[in-house]
Design a protein around this motif. Structure first.
Motif, PDB file in Angstrom:
ATOM      1  N   LEU A  57       0.714  -1.195  -0.046  1.00 29.22           N
ATOM      2  CA  LEU A  57       0.014   0.036   0.027  1.00 29.22           C
ATOM      3  C   LEU A  57       0.931   1.422   0.028  1.00 29.22           C
ATOM      4  N   LEU A  58       0.750   1.982  -0.969  1.00 27.80           N
ATOM      5  CA  LEU A  58       1.388   3.269  -1.090  1.00 27.80           C
ATOM      6  C   LEU A  58       0.308   4.221  -0.707  1.00 27.80           C
ATOM      7  N   LEU A  59       0.581   4.905   0.540  1.00 28.97           N
ATOM      8  CA  LEU A  59      -0.632   5.898   1.018  1.00 28.97           C
ATOM      9  C   LEU A  59       0.089   7.344   1.138  1.00 28.97           C
ATOM     10  N   ASP A  60      -0.819   8.287   0.664  1.00 26.32           N
ATOM     11  CA  ASP A  60      -0.373   9.735   1.016  1.00 26.32           C
ATOM     12  C   ASP A  60      -0.751  10.049   2.416  1.00 26.32           C
ATOM     13  N   VAL A  61      -0.042  10.683   3.297  1.00 22.74           N
ATOM     14  CA  VAL A  61      -0.329  11.101   4.527  1.00 22.74           C
ATOM     15  C   VAL A  61      -1.374  12.113   4.709  1.00 22.74           C
ATOM     16  N   THR A  88       4.946  11.581   2.166  1.00 23.56           N
ATOM     17  CA  THR A  88       4.436  12.740   2.598  1.00 23.56           C
ATOM     18  C   THR A  88       5.330  14.003   2.306  1.00 23.56           C
ATOM     19  N   SER A  89       4.835  15.072   2.525  1.00 23.93           N
ATOM     20  CA  SER A  89       5.551  16.338   2.353  1.00 23.93           C
ATOM     21  C   SER A  89       6.281  16.831   3.661  1.00 23.93           C
ATOM     22  N   HIS A  90       5.938  16.109   4.835  1.00 23.37           N
ATOM     23  CA  HIS A  90       6.357  16.837   5.973  1.00 23.37           C
ATOM     24  C   HIS A  90       7.250  15.632   6.947  1.00 23.37           C
ATOM     25  N   PHE A  91       8.198  16.068   7.324  1.00 26.82           N
ATOM     26  CA  PHE A  91       8.812  15.100   8.227  1.00 26.82           C
ATOM     27  C   PHE A  91       8.194  14.706   9.797  1.00 26.82           C
ATOM     28  N   ILE A 107       9.532  11.050   0.952  1.00 26.85           N
ATOM     29  CA  ILE A 107       9.508  12.575   1.329  1.00 26.85           C
ATOM     30  C   ILE A 107       9.158  13.051  -0.108  1.00 26.85           C
ATOM     31  N   LYS A 108       8.380  13.829  -0.397  1.00 24.33           N
ATOM     32  CA  LYS A 108       7.837  14.362  -1.668  1.00 24.33           C
ATOM     33  C   LYS A 108       8.889  15.555  -1.857  1.00 24.33           C
ATOM     34  N   PRO A 109       9.483  15.808  -3.009  1.00 25.17           N
ATOM     35  CA  PRO A 109       9.224  15.100  -4.507  1.00 25.17           C
ATOM     36  C   PRO A 109       9.790  13.861  -4.176  1.00 25.17           C
ATOM     37  N   ILE A 110       9.204  12.539  -4.687  1.00 25.83           N
ATOM     38  CA  ILE A 110       9.477  11.315  -4.400  1.00 25.83           C
ATOM     39  C   ILE A 110      10.629  10.937  -5.483  1.00 25.83           C
ATOM     40  N   SER A 111      11.637  10.512  -5.317  1.00 22.25           N
ATOM     41  CA  SER A 111      12.826   9.829  -5.976  1.00 22.25           C
ATOM     42  C   SER A 111      12.351   8.801  -6.738  1.00 22.25           C
ATOM     43  N   ALA A 112      12.328   8.376  -8.025  1.00 14.69           N
ATOM     44  CA  ALA A 112      11.962   7.133  -8.745  1.00 14.69           C
ATOM     45  C   ALA A 112      12.903   6.123  -8.007  1.00 14.69           C
TER      46      ALA A 112
END
Length: 232
Positions: A57-61, A88-91, A107-112
């Motif tokens: 599961l890849l879940l956006d926080v 997520t965008s936040h630590f 952490i966004k931006p996500i590295s491939a």
């Protein structure tokens, strides 16, 4: 290996970006992946109630209404052992992942490259998970671990799976089910499939699973003894 992967994010561009990375990873690693995407936690849960058989599961926080952390807590209530990867965008959310046994935070931006590494780690963990079988029972999808199954019996077009905790009656042919489980199960009779792990006694005419005595077909005594010794 085949994996069912869910991507849950309320930003369509993120869903498309993550999907492309997952698809590329699966092709490169030789995995067969079914990828499902959802624009909200609520949308995921709506389908999840009917089908719980997800592996990753890849879940956006940071989603509206129910966020990714809350969604993960709901999933874990079912003892679902899917590998959870938070985005997520936040630590500051990282600490909350321990409660739901999250595999990783991205952490966004996500590295491939980083997402690919984490997917490989998830696949490695799943590959050592105990053998299981997914069934549909009373409108729900249930993952049963083979180690919990004592024996299976058939009644016409149905089978009843007896586990340590409960019984599951499903519409399935015994021969089809037998082919879905490992060779730790032995067909002692046309109507019975038993776990070699839980056999407590073997006679010429029956096999005992604890206090339950089940019929043994004629001519199978030597074969089941060999199988029992081999797997114990």
């Amino acid at each position: 290996m085949k994996y069912r992967i869910a991507i849950c994010d309320d930003e369509q561009n993120q869903i498309e970006y993550i999907t492309s990375i997952v698809a590329s990873w699966s092709a490169h690693e030789g995995h067969s992946c079914e990828i499902r995407t959802f624009a909200s936690a609520e949308a995921f849960l709506f389908e999840y109630e009917e089908d719980k058989a997800y592996d990753i599961l890849l879940l956006d926080v940071e989603m509206k209404n129910m966020n990714g952390i809350e969604l993960a807590k709901r999933i874990r209530k079912d003892n679902n052992r899917a590998e959870i990867i938070f985005i997520t965008s936040h630590f500051e959310f990282v600490g909350e992942g321990y409660e739901v046994d999250a595999l990783h935070y991205l952490i966004k931006p996500i590295s491939a490259e980083k997402l690919t590494q984490v997917l490989t780690k998830a696949a490695e963990k799943l590959s050592v998970e105990p053998p299981s079988v997914v069934i549909s029972c009373e409108g729900e999808t249930v993952k049963l671990y083979e180690a919990d199954i004592l024996y299976v019996e058939s009644f016409l077009h149905y089978i009843v799976i007896h586990t340590k905790d409960k019984e599951y009656k499903i519409k399935e042919n015994m021969s089809v089910f037998e082919n879905r489980v490992s060779d730790y199960f032995y067909r002692i009779h046309r109507s019975y499939l038993v776990s070699l792990k839980y056999i407590t006694r073997i006679s010429r005419t029956s096999v005992s699973i604890g206090n339950t005595e089940l019929p043994l077909s004629r001519g199978k005594y030597d074969d089941i003894n060999r199988a029992f010794i081999q797997h114990n």
